[in-house]
Design a protein around this motif. Structure first.
Motif, PDB file in Angstrom:
ATOM      1  N   LEU B 213      29.289 -68.893 -52.515  1.00 55.58           N
ATOM      2  CA  LEU B 213      30.528 -67.594 -52.577  1.00 55.58           C
ATOM      3  C   LEU B 213      29.599 -67.418 -54.250  1.00 55.58           C
ATOM      4  CD1 LEU B 213      33.358 -69.872 -52.388  1.00 55.58           C
ATOM      5  CD2 LEU B 213      33.007 -68.196 -51.568  1.00 55.58           C
ATOM      6  N   VAL B 214      29.495 -68.492 -55.491  1.00 56.40           N
ATOM      7  CA  VAL B 214      28.602 -67.087 -56.396  1.00 56.40           C
ATOM      8  C   VAL B 214      28.096 -66.044 -56.569  1.00 56.40           C
ATOM      9  CG1 VAL B 214      27.949 -67.895 -58.693  1.00 56.40           C
ATOM     10  CG2 VAL B 214      29.697 -69.755 -57.989  1.00 56.40           C
ATOM     11  N   PHE B 215      26.591 -65.825 -55.276  1.00 57.52           N
ATOM     12  CA  PHE B 215      25.692 -64.830 -54.844  1.00 57.52           C
ATOM     13  C   PHE B 215      26.485 -64.177 -54.535  1.00 57.52           C
ATOM     14  CE2 PHE B 215      22.872 -68.989 -54.489  1.00 57.52           C
ATOM     15  CZ  PHE B 215      22.279 -68.722 -56.057  1.00 57.52           C
ATOM     16  N   SER B 216      27.751 -64.259 -53.662  1.00 59.34           N
ATOM     17  CA  SER B 216      28.573 -63.334 -53.194  1.00 59.34           C
ATOM     18  C   SER B 216      29.053 -62.549 -53.828  1.00 59.34           C
ATOM     19  CB  SER B 216      29.147 -63.514 -51.479  1.00 59.34           C
ATOM     20  OG  SER B 216      29.650 -64.369 -51.621  1.00 59.34           O
ATOM     21  N   GLY B 217      29.937 -63.707 -55.258  1.00 59.36           N
ATOM     22  CA  GLY B 217      30.984 -62.746 -56.192  1.00 59.36           C
ATOM     23  C   GLY B 217      29.684 -61.388 -57.062  1.00 59.36           C
ATOM     24  N   LEU B 218      28.684 -62.527 -57.607  1.00 56.55           N
ATOM     25  CA  LEU B 218      27.756 -61.950 -58.338  1.00 56.55           C
ATOM     26  C   LEU B 218      27.128 -60.766 -58.028  1.00 56.55           C
ATOM     27  CD1 LEU B 218      25.296 -64.080 -59.642  1.00 56.55           C
ATOM     28  CD2 LEU B 218      27.138 -62.897 -60.903  1.00 56.55           C
ATOM     29  N   SER B 219      26.963 -60.322 -56.107  1.00 52.81           N
ATOM     30  CA  SER B 219      26.816 -59.212 -55.207  1.00 52.81           C
ATOM     31  C   SER B 219      27.440 -58.446 -55.338  1.00 52.81           C
ATOM     32  CB  SER B 219      26.156 -60.101 -53.805  1.00 52.81           C
ATOM     33  OG  SER B 219      25.249 -61.212 -54.045  1.00 52.81           O
ATOM     34  N   SER B 220      28.918 -58.656 -55.355  1.00 54.65           N
ATOM     35  CA  SER B 220      29.810 -57.625 -55.069  1.00 54.65           C
ATOM     36  C   SER B 220      30.214 -57.305 -56.914  1.00 54.65           C
ATOM     37  CB  SER B 220      31.216 -58.185 -54.217  1.00 54.65           C
ATOM     38  OG  SER B 220      31.797 -58.945 -55.503  1.00 54.65           O
ATOM     39  N   VAL B 221      29.776 -57.548 -57.772  1.00 57.10           N
ATOM     40  CA  VAL B 221      30.351 -56.644 -59.031  1.00 57.10           C
ATOM     41  C   VAL B 221      28.786 -55.708 -59.064  1.00 57.10           C
ATOM     42  CG1 VAL B 221      29.677 -57.520 -61.448  1.00 57.10           C
ATOM     43  CG2 VAL B 221      31.230 -58.866 -59.795  1.00 57.10           C
ATOM     44  N   VAL B 222      27.470 -56.319 -58.322  1.00 52.94           N
ATOM     45  CA  VAL B 222      26.424 -55.296 -58.530  1.00 52.94           C
ATOM     46  C   VAL B 222      26.675 -54.400 -57.713  1.00 52.94           C
ATOM     47  CG1 VAL B 222      24.195 -55.247 -57.951  1.00 52.94           C
ATOM     48  CG2 VAL B 222      24.781 -56.992 -59.507  1.00 52.94           C
ATOM     49  N   PHE B 223      27.387 -54.586 -56.689  1.00 54.87           N
ATOM     50  CA  PHE B 223      27.102 -53.492 -55.630  1.00 54.87           C
ATOM     51  C   PHE B 223      28.634 -52.406 -56.330  1.00 54.87           C
ATOM     52  CE2 PHE B 223      24.447 -55.119 -52.523  1.00 54.87           C
ATOM     53  CZ  PHE B 223      24.127 -54.302 -52.484  1.00 54.87           C
ATOM     54  N   THR B 224      29.094 -52.883 -56.632  1.00 56.41           N
ATOM     55  CA  THR B 224      30.358 -52.280 -57.315  1.00 56.41           C
ATOM     56  C   THR B 224      30.048 -51.178 -58.256  1.00 56.41           C
ATOM     57  OG1 THR B 224      32.302 -53.869 -57.303  1.00 56.41           O
ATOM     58  CG2 THR B 224      32.627 -52.087 -57.967  1.00 56.41           C
ATOM     59  N   ARG B 225      28.991 -51.642 -59.472  1.00 58.16           N
ATOM     60  CA  ARG B 225      28.319 -50.891 -59.873  1.00 58.16           C
ATOM     61  C   ARG B 225      27.551 -49.810 -59.839  1.00 58.16           C
ATOM     62  NH1 ARG B 225      26.870 -53.583 -65.258  1.00 58.16           N
ATOM     63  NH2 ARG B 225      28.888 -52.654 -66.499  1.00 58.16           N
ATOM     64  N   LEU B 226      26.523 -50.177 -58.676  1.00 56.58           N
ATOM     65  CA  LEU B 226      25.678 -49.428 -58.206  1.00 56.58           C
ATOM     66  C   LEU B 226      26.431 -48.208 -57.608  1.00 56.58           C
ATOM     67  CD1 LEU B 226      22.955 -51.792 -56.191  1.00 56.58           C
ATOM     68  CD2 LEU B 226      22.793 -50.111 -57.941  1.00 56.58           C
ATOM     69  N   GLU B 227      27.227 -47.930 -56.359  1.00 53.91           N
ATOM     70  CA  GLU B 227      28.695 -47.520 -55.489  1.00 53.91           C
ATOM     71  C   GLU B 227      28.602 -46.316 -56.505  1.00 53.91           C
ATOM     72  OE1 GLU B 227      31.789 -49.344 -53.337  1.00 53.91           O
ATOM     73  OE2 GLU B 227      29.950 -50.351 -52.794  1.00 53.91           O
ATOM     74  N   ALA B 228      30.022 -47.085 -58.261  1.00 54.59           N
ATOM     75  CA  ALA B 228      30.409 -45.659 -58.732  1.00 54.59           C
ATOM     76  C   ALA B 228      29.023 -45.051 -60.093  1.00 54.59           C
ATOM     77  CB  ALA B 228      30.412 -47.184 -60.026  1.00 54.59           C
ATOM     78  N   ARG B 229      27.392 -46.050 -59.476  1.00 52.58           N
ATOM     79  CA  ARG B 229      26.296 -45.158 -60.347  1.00 52.58           C
ATOM     80  C   ARG B 229      26.302 -44.564 -58.987  1.00 52.58           C
ATOM     81  NH1 ARG B 229      22.144 -44.062 -63.529  1.00 52.58           N
ATOM     82  NH2 ARG B 229      20.702 -43.475 -62.382  1.00 52.58           N
ATOM     83  N   ALA B 230      25.911 -44.158 -57.901  1.00 52.78           N
ATOM     84  CA  ALA B 230      25.286 -43.962 -57.040  1.00 52.78           C
ATOM     85  C   ALA B 230      26.956 -42.779 -56.595  1.00 52.78           C
ATOM     86  CB  ALA B 230      25.270 -44.239 -55.646  1.00 52.78           C
ATOM     87  N   SER B 231      28.379 -42.699 -57.091  1.00 50.16           N
ATOM     88  CA  SER B 231      29.328 -41.818 -56.999  1.00 50.16           C
ATOM     89  C   SER B 231      29.194 -40.345 -57.657  1.00 50.16           C
ATOM     90  CB  SER B 231      30.186 -41.929 -55.523  1.00 50.16           C
ATOM     91  OG  SER B 231      30.373 -43.598 -56.205  1.00 50.16           O
ATOM     92  N   ARG B 232      28.595 -40.423 -59.238  1.00 53.96           N
ATOM     93  CA  ARG B 232      29.069 -40.131 -60.052  1.00 53.96           C
ATOM     94  C   ARG B 232      29.323 -38.923 -60.272  1.00 53.96           C
ATOM     95  NH1 ARG B 232      23.819 -41.542 -60.446  1.00 53.96           N
ATOM     96  NH2 ARG B 232      22.124 -40.091 -62.116  1.00 53.96           N
ATOM     97  N   GLY B 233      29.041 -38.398 -59.841  1.00 55.38           N
ATOM     98  CA  GLY B 233      29.237 -36.599 -59.078  1.00 55.38           C
ATOM     99  C   GLY B 233      30.322 -36.199 -58.067  1.00 55.38           C
ATOM    100  N   PHE B 234      30.966 -37.791 -58.088  1.00 49.64           N
ATOM    101  CA  PHE B 234      32.024 -37.115 -57.060  1.00 49.64           C
ATOM    102  C   PHE B 234      34.040 -37.508 -57.277  1.00 49.64           C
ATOM    103  CE2 PHE B 234      28.489 -36.711 -54.213  1.00 49.64           C
ATOM    104  CZ  PHE B 234      28.672 -35.583 -53.438  1.00 49.64           C
ATOM    105  N   LYS B 235      34.367 -36.811 -56.949  1.00 49.73           N
ATOM    106  CA  LYS B 235      35.642 -37.549 -57.433  1.00 49.73           C
ATOM    107  C   LYS B 235      35.863 -38.607 -56.631  1.00 49.73           C
ATOM    108  CE  LYS B 235      38.165 -33.495 -60.539  1.00 49.73           C
ATOM    109  NZ  LYS B 235      38.958 -32.689 -60.274  1.00 49.73           N
ATOM    110  N   ARG B 236      37.075 -39.294 -56.231  1.00 51.01           N
ATOM    111  CA  ARG B 236      36.878 -40.291 -55.569  1.00 51.01           C
ATOM    112  C   ARG B 236      38.760 -39.968 -55.494  1.00 51.01           C
ATOM    113  NH1 ARG B 236      33.927 -45.500 -55.112  1.00 51.01           N
ATOM    114  NH2 ARG B 236      35.352 -46.307 -53.894  1.00 51.01           N
ATOM    115  N   MET B 237      39.307 -40.831 -54.069  1.00 53.95           N
ATOM    116  CA  MET B 237      40.638 -40.178 -53.664  1.00 53.95           C
ATOM    117  C   MET B 237      41.310 -41.416 -54.740  1.00 53.95           C
ATOM    118  SD  MET B 237      41.652 -38.752 -50.779  1.00 53.95           S
ATOM    119  CE  MET B 237      42.370 -39.433 -50.519  1.00 53.95           C
ATOM    120  N   GLY B 238      42.387 -40.779 -55.527  1.00 53.38           N
ATOM    121  CA  GLY B 238      43.090 -41.719 -55.859  1.00 53.38           C
ATOM    122  C   GLY B 238      42.641 -41.623 -57.310  1.00 53.38           C
ATOM    123  N   GLY B 239      41.677 -40.537 -57.394  1.00 51.77           N
ATOM    124  CA  GLY B 239      40.985 -40.954 -59.109  1.00 51.77           C
ATOM    125  C   GLY B 239      41.494 -39.404 -59.660  1.00 51.77           C
ATOM    126  N   HIS B 240      40.668 -39.867 -60.633  1.00 55.62           N
ATOM    127  CA  HIS B 240      41.616 -38.026 -61.638  1.00 55.62           C
ATOM    128  C   HIS B 240      39.644 -38.055 -62.427  1.00 55.62           C
ATOM    129  CE1 HIS B 240      41.945 -41.553 -64.562  1.00 55.62           C
ATOM    130  NE2 HIS B 240      42.501 -42.251 -63.692  1.00 55.62           N
TER     131      HIS B 240
END
Lengths: 249, 240
Positions: B213-240
């Motif tokens: 569980l700890v491993f998957s928790g850590l992974s989801s933190v990493v992936f959230t950051r990676l996703e934020a980085r990969a889509s930094r040039g895009f506006k998200r739905m519901g974002g601003h």
């Protein structure tokens, strides 16, 4: 009848020998493999069916329940989706052995003594978590007007769920539920690790006696056939249940 | 309760160090399978997107087989089958030679085949999500097919593919537990050894579950950051 079945069996074996498979080995283990397929089907049907019964309350608790109920439902699915099925199976099967006396006292030991029951219990708990997430997503994807409209017509919340929300959510969740069924067919192979003679268990037994790699190919073919059948059946089901959404072709 | 916790201590009486070593092995297995699996997935996705019928059929066959087989069966086929195949090949060179397949290698190969099959679907969807006009424009600018993929399609894949790939990574992390069946000393195997000695299955398997569980928790933190980085040039739905 028996003579006819023998004839079919012999014909099948000679056909298999003709395409280059080991028909002598298949004659010895073929029926056992069919038994294994039956055990695998029992495991999957029981656990996916019981899991579905558990999944609806879990999904609805997540949406309608207060902080406590929703939190409990979330914790449940977080645990069962975040840990390997193998670990859960060991936890229940070997863990139950540790509490043997207590279980005997409450009259449940007969259930946990059998590896098959433990496998069904674990798979049920596991698939209930995945199915509840699918259903929750499906329910939440419905427009809020569905509930408002139902209530404006004087339906109670329970009745609105039964007549309006659940049928629509089921149709939306149908495809991912089919994927979950396929995943369960594959995961059921884990039961072989705790001495259940499902298709995988029979295969491992046949391999350990014959050292012929071919038995793994038979198992592969049988699993692929099962998965393919589910896929086809699901295509038909989906087309039928969602036919009001289809654009005419 | 205290007795149970003492079982987790490090050193000769506790199982803490053994379980930690197993947990590291689990991470190693997953990290070793990740690049191989993604590479296979990319190759298969390109095959499925190719104009040649045979390549497409081969790609689809690969996906059907390795998505449809139980992971445990794939593992056994790679491990025992690989052993027999290599031994037969070696037999042609040196009479009577036998080859032992390293369990770790067999585990990584099996896990990357499965990961490849699943991620090829994700990557195919991502390749198709790049608007056709971009490829046509690149082609009009005189870029070769390879350069179009390298400089136009490839950099944009990750934004679309990351959520799907992160799902695949979570599945991979849990599938690593299966390799304990062919005696790799991963987290699951070390836990089983500890259980065999201490006769405390419930406690130790619960600890193993919590580590996963700890491993998957850590992974989801990493992936959230990676996703934020990969889509930094895009506006998200519901974002601003």
């Amino acid at each position: 009848m028996q003579a006819f079945l023998d004839l079919v069996g012999a014909g099948f074996l000679s056909l298999m020998g003709f395409i280059g498979l080991n028909s002598e080995l298949m004659g010895r283990y073929g029926l056992r493999f069919l038994d294994g397929v039956w055990v695998t089907l029992q495991l999957v049907i029981l656990s996916v069916g019981l899991g579905a019964l558990l999944a609806w309350p879990l999904a609805i608790a997540r949406i309608e329940g207060g902080k406590l109920l929703a939190g409990a439902s979330f914790g449940y699915s977080y645990f069962f989706r975040g840990t390997p099925l193998l670990a859960q199976t060991f936890l229940i099967y070997y863990g139950a052995g540790q509490f043997r006396e207590a279980l005997t006292e409450v009259g449940l030991w007969w259930f946990f003594r059998d590896a098959f029951n433990c496998a069904v219990l674990t798979f049920t708990l596991n698939t209930a978590a995945y199915q509840s997430e699918i259903l929750r997503g499906a329910i939440q994807s419905l427009p809020v007007g569905q509930m408002e409209g139902a209530q404006a017509l004087g339906l109670t919340r329970v009745l609105a769920y039964r007549k309006v929300i659940v049928p629509q959510a089921f149709a939306i969740g149908l495809r991912p539920l089919g994927n979950e069924l396929i995943l369960m067919i594959k995961s059921s192979a884990i039961a072989s690790v705790i001495t259940v003679y499902d298709l995988m268990g029979v295969t491992r037994l046949a391999f350990s006696r014959s050292y012929d790699m071919e038995v793994y190919l038979w198992a592969a073919a049988l699993y692929l056939i099962m998965v393919e059948i589910v896929r086809r059946v699901w295509d038909v089901l989906e087309r039928r249940l969602n036919r009001h959404l289809l654009v005419s072709r | 309760m205290l007795d149970l916790l003492r079982l987790l201590s490090f050193g000769p009486d506790g199982w803490g160090d053994e379980i930690l070593a197993g947990a590291l092995m689990t991470i190693e297995l997953a990290l070793a399978s990740l690049p191989a699996g993604i590479a296979i997935g990319l190759a298969v996705a390109l095959a499925k997107d190719s104009p040649f019928f045979l390549l497409r059929a081969a790609g689809n066959l690969f996906t059907t087989v390795f998505r449809g087989l139980p992971e445990l069966l794939t593992l056994f086929i790679v491990y025992y089958g690989g052993q027999m195949l290599l031994t037969r090949l070696a037999g042609y060179v040196v009479e009577g030679a036998t080859i032992e397949v390293n369990q770790f290698v067999a585990g990584v190969v099996a896990l990357s085949l499965v990961l490849g099959a699943f991620s090829s679907e994700v990557l195919l969807a991502a390749i198709r999500a790049v608007p056709r006009g971009q490829k046509e424009a690149a082609s009009a600018l005189g870029l070769s097919k390879f350069r179009i993929f390298r400089f136009v399609t490839f950099p944009q894949l990750w934004r679309v593919a990351l959520p799907g790939l992160s799902n695949n990574w979570m599945v991979l992390l849990k599938d690593t537990s299966l390799v304990s069946v062919i005696a790799i000393t991963d987290l699951m195997r070390q836990t089983a050894i500890a259980v065999g000695v201490t006769k405390q299955p419930f406690f130790f398997y619960l600890v193993a579950c919590l580590i996963y569980l700890v491993f998957s928790g850590l992974s989801s933190v990493v992936f959230t950051r990676l996703e934020a980085r990969a889509s930094r040039g895009f506006k998200r739905m519901g974002g601003h």
